[in-house]
Design a protein around this motif. Structure first.
Motif, PDB file in Angstrom:
ATOM      1  N   UNK A  89       0.844  -1.192   0.000  1.00 44.07           N
ATOM      2  CA  UNK A  89       0.000   0.000   0.000  1.00 44.07           C
ATOM      3  C   UNK A  89       0.879   1.242   0.000  1.00 44.07           C
ATOM      4  N   UNK A  90       0.909   1.939  -1.136  1.00 44.49           N
ATOM      5  CA  UNK A  90       1.702   3.166  -1.281  1.00 44.49           C
ATOM      6  C   UNK A  90       0.782   4.290  -1.753  1.00 44.49           C
ATOM      7  N   UNK A  91      -0.270   4.502  -0.981  1.00 38.42           N
ATOM      8  CA  UNK A  91      -1.324   5.439  -1.380  1.00 38.42           C
ATOM      9  C   UNK A  91      -1.194   6.796  -0.702  1.00 38.42           C
ATOM     10  N   UNK A  92      -0.013   7.089  -0.207  1.00 39.79           N
ATOM     11  CA  UNK A  92       0.239   8.431   0.285  1.00 39.79           C
ATOM     12  C   UNK A  92       0.266   8.545   1.797  1.00 39.79           C
ATOM     13  N   UNK A  93       0.360   9.800   2.252  1.00 36.15           N
ATOM     14  CA  UNK A  93       0.511  10.107   3.668  1.00 36.15           C
ATOM     15  C   UNK A  93      -0.442  11.241   4.032  1.00 36.15           C
ATOM     16  N   UNK A  94      -0.715  11.366   5.298  1.00 29.02           N
ATOM     17  CA  UNK A  94      -1.579  12.449   5.769  1.00 29.02           C
ATOM     18  C   UNK A  94      -1.020  12.996   7.073  1.00 29.02           C
ATOM     19  N   UNK A  95      -1.042  14.328   7.198  1.00 29.43           N
ATOM     20  CA  UNK A  95      -0.552  14.974   8.414  1.00 29.43           C
ATOM     21  C   UNK A  95      -1.488  14.677   9.580  1.00 29.43           C
ATOM     22  N   UNK A  96      -0.931  14.417  10.770  1.00 25.67           N
ATOM     23  CA  UNK A  96      -1.764  14.131  11.957  1.00 25.67           C
ATOM     24  C   UNK A  96      -2.223  15.435  12.616  1.00 25.67           C
ATOM     25  N   UNK A  97      -3.171  16.107  11.967  1.00 23.50           N
ATOM     26  CA  UNK A  97      -3.541  17.455  12.400  1.00 23.50           C
ATOM     27  C   UNK A  97      -4.047  17.500  13.840  1.00 23.50           C
ATOM     28  N   UNK A  98      -4.808  16.491  14.267  1.00 23.71           N
ATOM     29  CA  UNK A  98      -5.350  16.508  15.629  1.00 23.71           C
ATOM     30  C   UNK A  98      -4.226  16.462  16.663  1.00 23.71           C
ATOM     31  N   UNK A  99      -3.222  15.622  16.421  1.00 22.40           N
ATOM     32  CA  UNK A  99      -2.097  15.523  17.349  1.00 22.40           C
ATOM     33  C   UNK A  99      -1.297  16.828  17.356  1.00 22.40           C
ATOM     34  N   UNK A 100      -1.121  17.428  16.186  1.00 19.95           N
ATOM     35  CA  UNK A 100      -0.402  18.702  16.095  1.00 19.95           C
ATOM     36  C   UNK A 100      -1.122  19.773  16.910  1.00 19.95           C
ATOM     37  N   UNK A 101      -2.435  19.840  16.756  1.00 21.42           N
ATOM     38  CA  UNK A 101      -3.216  20.837  17.508  1.00 21.42           C
ATOM     39  C   UNK A 101      -3.083  20.625  19.010  1.00 21.42           C
ATOM     40  N   UNK A 102      -3.128  19.361  19.422  1.00 22.33           N
ATOM     41  CA  UNK A 102      -3.037  19.044  20.847  1.00 22.33           C
ATOM     42  C   UNK A 102      -1.726  19.546  21.444  1.00 22.33           C
TER      43      UNK A 102
END
Length: 656
Positions: A609-622
Motif C-alpha cells: 500500500x503506497x497510497x500516500x501520507x496524511x498529516x496528523x492534524x489533531x495531534x499537532x493541535x493538541x
C-alpha cells in the motif's frame, strides 16, 4: 598557527595542489562547473541574485567559478527563455559586478560562450517562449518542433565574429577564462555530427570539414582575448547518441583543437535528448563519476590539462581521479548547489560535514518552473542575496523542545543550536532520521542515506540533547515546560478503507521498503506516485516481479520532469504499470481492479500500500495548544518532500 595547517592537503594532496592554465595559477584542482539558472533579466543581463549565487561558490573555496551558456549571437542562438545575452546593450555592468564579486571572494571567473544552433529557433527543454525568429542548423531538416534551415555561410562568418566580440567583452569585464561550448547538442556539436551535417560545402563531409566552424570560432576567440589568456573548451568524450560522435571521433576533435585551447572540459550526451539528459547530468541510477572515463580517454591523446565531470561529490574520489591520472581537474555542478563550501570543508578536514547532492533535479526543475533556483538539501540556495548580509543572532537563548527527529526536526535542532538556543530533540523511535530511512533504503538511494548521516552528525556536533524511544505527549510538554516548541512529528501512511486491507499479504510501503524480505515473489503496488514508482525499481532489483496500480493517467506524475526522465525508464523495466485503474478489492490471489468498466485481477503474493501520507492534524493541535510559541515543520504541517521539510525547519528556526 603553522604556515601549513590545512588537514585537507594531507588527505587530498593532488586535489589541493596548484596548476597553471595559460597565464593563471589555480590554487586547487576544483572548478565550479558551468551552470546557468534563469536568474536573468528579460534583457538578457545578470540579476543581483545571479551575482550573489556565483559569489557564494567563490566563497566556498573553488579555484574557478564558471557561468554557463552566455549567448554570443542572440538573434539566432538563444536556446532558453531567459539567457545571458552577451550582445545585449547594457550587459557589461552585471558582468563586471559578477567578476568583482568572484575575485573578491578568492576565485577566478570563467564564462561559457555558447550558441544553441537549431534550438535557438525551436521550442526545446530550455525554451518555449521568445524563441529566435528562424531555426538555423548545419543542414535543412524537418523536426517535430519545426523546420530548421541550413545556416548560410554568411551567417556562419557573422557568428564566428560574434565569438571574437563576446570573448573580448568578457575579458574586458574581468573574466579570467572563457569556455567555448562545443558539446551537449548545441551549435558546434550539431555541425560536428555526421548525421545532422549533410551540407556539401567546406563545412560538411569529412570530420575536418565539420570541425571547420569550431576551429574558426576558436581562432576568433583567441584573437579576441589575446595570447596566453586561458581558453577552456567543453567537448564530448562520446555523444552516446546515434546523431553524434563516438569516442574515437571525439578524440580526433580534441586533437584538432589542441593548439587553440589551454584546457579541456570533457562531458557527454545531449541536453535536448530526453534519454540522454540524465546521463549528461547523471541521475542516482548511475554511479558517481560515471563520465570520468571519457576525460581519461581524451587525456591519453592530448598534452593540455583535462577536466572531468559526472556528479562528483566525494573529495576522496576526486583525489583518486587526479592521483591516478584520469584527469587533471574536477568540475562540480550540482554538488556546489548542495554545499558551496565543499572545497573549504575538504581543505580544513571537515569532509564528513559536506552536504551531499541527492540528485533529485529540483534545481533544474525550479529553474524551469519559476525562473529561480533551489536545492532540496540546501535551504540557502537561491537566497544568497539575502544571506550576503548575514543574520542577526538570537536576542536571548531559549529552552526549545523539538518533537520529532526526521529531516525537519534535525534541521531545526541544528539551526537552533547554532544560534545559541538550548535544544532538546525527542524522537519516539530508537534512531534519528524518520522517513529518510525508508526513502534511502533502495540500492540507488545512497545519497539520501549519506544525507541522514550528515544531519545526525550535525545534531551531535552542535550539542543538541537527544532523547530517543520517547514520544512527545501533552504530559511531556507540560513537564518539560519549553520556551518554544517545534512540532516535527511527520505524517501517517494512508490506509484507505479498501475491502481486504486486513489480508495477511498486505504490507504498508514503509515496512516494505525497510524489509523487502517480507515480500513474496509477485508484488502488486497500490499507488504509482514517487513512493510506489521508486519502490518498484527497488523491489525489482531484489528479484521481485512488480506491478503498479495507479488511478491517474501516468505514474510519478507529480515528480519534476528531469528526475522523472531518469526514473521512468527504470520503472518501465521493473514493473507492469496499470494506469487509469481503480482498486476495488484485495483478494487472496492479489488485487481486483477496474479499468474502463472492466474488472480484472493483478495477481500478487504481496500487496504493498503506497497510497500516500496524511498529516496528523489533531495531534499537532493538541501539542501546539500547550505553548504560546510554537512552530510546525515538515510533513505534519503539510505532506511534502525533503525540500519542504528542511527549508521550513531552517527558516522557522531563524525566527526564534
Amino acid at each position: 598557527m603553522s604556515a601549513k595547517s590545512c588537514k585537507g592537503k594531507e588527505a587530498y594532496p593532488h586535489l589541493f595542489s596548484p596548476i597553471h592554465i595559460g597565464n593563471i595559477r589555480l590554487k586547487n584542482r576544483i572548478i565550479g562547473a558551468p551552470t546557468s539558472p534563469s536568474m536573468i533579466s528579460t534583457e538578457g543581463h545578470f540579476t543581483n541574485e545571479m551575482i550573489a549565487y556565483l559569489e557564494e561558490k567563490a566563497k566556498g573555496g573553488v579555484a574557478v567559478v564558471t557561468y554557463g551558456e552566455g549567448i554570443v549571437h542572440s538573434a539566432t542562438g538563444k536556446s532558453h527563455n531567459k539567457q545571458l545575452q552577451l550582445d545585449s546593450f547594457g550587459v557589461k555592468q552585471g558582468l563586471v559586478e559578477a567578476t568583482r564579486a568572484i575575485h573578491n571572494a578568492g576565485a577566478y571567473a570563467n564564462i561559457q560562450l555558447s550558441h544553441g544552433g537549431k534550438y535557438g529557433g525551436l521550442a526545446s527543454v530550455g525554451g518555449d517562449q521568445d524563441t529566435c525568429a528562424v531555426a538555423y542548423g548545419p543542414s535543412h531538416e524537418i523536426t517535430p518542433a519545426g523546420e530548421v534551415l541550413e545556416m548560410p555561410k554568411e551567417m556562419i562568418l557573422e557568428i564566428v565574429e560574434s565569438y571574437k566580440t563576446a570573448a573580448n567583452l568578457c575579458k574586458d569585464c574581468g573574466f579570467d577564462l572563457v569556455m567555448p561550448h562545443a558539446a551537449h547538442g548545441w551549435l558546434f556539436s550539431q555541425f560536428l555530427s555526421p548525421v545532422l551535417t549533410q551540407r556539401k560545402d567546406e563545412f560538411g563531409g569529412s570530420l575536418e570539414n565539420r570541425a571547420r566552424f569550431l576551429l574558426m570560432a576558436l581562432d576568433a576567440v583567441r584573437e579576441g582575448v589575446g595570447p596566453r589568456f586561458p581558453i577552456e573548451i567543453r567537448l564530448s568524450g562520446d555523444d552516446l547518441t546515434e546523431n553524434g560522435l563516438n569516442m574515437e571521433e571525439c578524440v580526433k576533435v580534441a586533437k584538432l583543437v589542441e593548439s587553440k585551447v589551454d584546457m579541456y572540459n570533457i562531458s557527454c550526451g545531449n541536453h535536448e535528448d530526453p534519454d540522454m539528459f540524465c546521463r549528461t547530468h547523471p541521475s542516482a541510477f548511475y554511479p558517481r563519476g560515471v563520465n570520468v572515463y571519457l576525460a581519461a580517454e581524451i587525456k591519453k591523446h592530448v598534452q593540455k590539462p583535462v577536466a572531468c565531470v559526472g556528479s562528483l561529490n566525494d573529495p576522496a574520489q576526486m583525489e583518486e581521479i587526479i592521483a591516478t591520472g584520469q584527469a587533471d581537474i574536477v568540475e562540480l555542478g550540482r554538488a556546489l548547489l548542495a554545499d558551496p563550501y565543499l572545497p573549504t570543508k575538504a581543505l580544513t578536514g571537515e569532509a564528513e560535514d559536506i552536504t551531499p547532492c541527492i540528485r533529485c533535479y529540483e534545481c533544474f526543475g525550479e529553474t524551469t518552473k519559476t525562473e529561480n533556483i533551489k536545492c532540496t538539501v540546501n535551504p540557502l540556495m537561491g537566497q544568497q542575496l539575502i544571506e550576503r548580509y548575514g543574520r542577526k543572532p538570537a536576542k536571548a537563548s531559549k529552552k526549545v523542545l523539538v518533537a520529532g527527529g526526521g529531516p525537519a526536526g534535525m534541521e531545526a535542532a541544528v539551526t537552533l543550536a547554532r544560534r545559541g538556543h538550548d535544544v532538546t530533540l525527542v524522537e519516539k523511535s530508537d534512531k534519528l532520521g524518520g522517513n529518510l530511512h525508508p526513502a534511502g533504503a533502495a540500492y540507488f538511494k545512497t545519497d539520501i542515506r549519506r544525507l541522514c548521516q550528515v544531519l545526525e552528525q550535525r545534531v551531535q556536533c552542535t550539542g543538541v540533547n537527544v532523547v530517543l524511544n520517547t514520544e512527545v505527549t501533552a504530559e511531556y510538554i507540560k513537564d518539560f515546560d519549553p520556551d518554544a516548541l517545534f512540532v516535527a512529528i511527520g505524517s501517517d501512511e494512508l490506509r484507505p478503507p479498501i475491502k481486504g486491507m486486513d489480508q495477511p499479504h498486505v504490507i504498508m510501503a514503509i515496512d516494505a521498503e525497510l524489509h523487502p524480505e517480507k515480500l513474496g515473489q509477485k508484488v502488486a503496488i497500490m499507488g504509482g506516485g514517487l513512493v510506489g514508482a521508486e519502490a518498484s525499481v527497488s523491489f525489482h532489483h531484489e528479484g521481485k516481479e512488480c506491478a503498479i496500480i495507479e488511478m491517474k493517467h501516468a505514474v510519478a506524475e507529480e515528480v519534476n520532469s528531469f528526475y522523472r526522465g531518469g526514473l521512468m525508464p527504470e520503472v518501465e523495466q521493473s514493473a507492469t504499470c496499470y494506469t487509469d485503474t481503480k482498486v476495488k478489492e484485495i483478494i487472496p490471489q492479489g488485487v481486483l481492479c477496474e479499468k474502463d468498466g472492466e474488472e480484472f485481477v493483478v495477481e500478487a503474493d504481496s500487496v504493498v500500500c503506497a497510497l500516500g501520507f496524511r498529516a496528523p492534524y489533531a495531534k499537532v493541535d493538541e501539542l501546539c495548544d500547550l505553548v504560546d510559541e510554537y512552530y510546525i515543520v515538515g510533513d505534519c504541517k503539510n505532506v511534502g518532500q525533503i525540500y519542504q521539510a528542511i527549508n521550513e525547519a531552517y527558516y522557522a528556526a531563524l525566527r526564534v
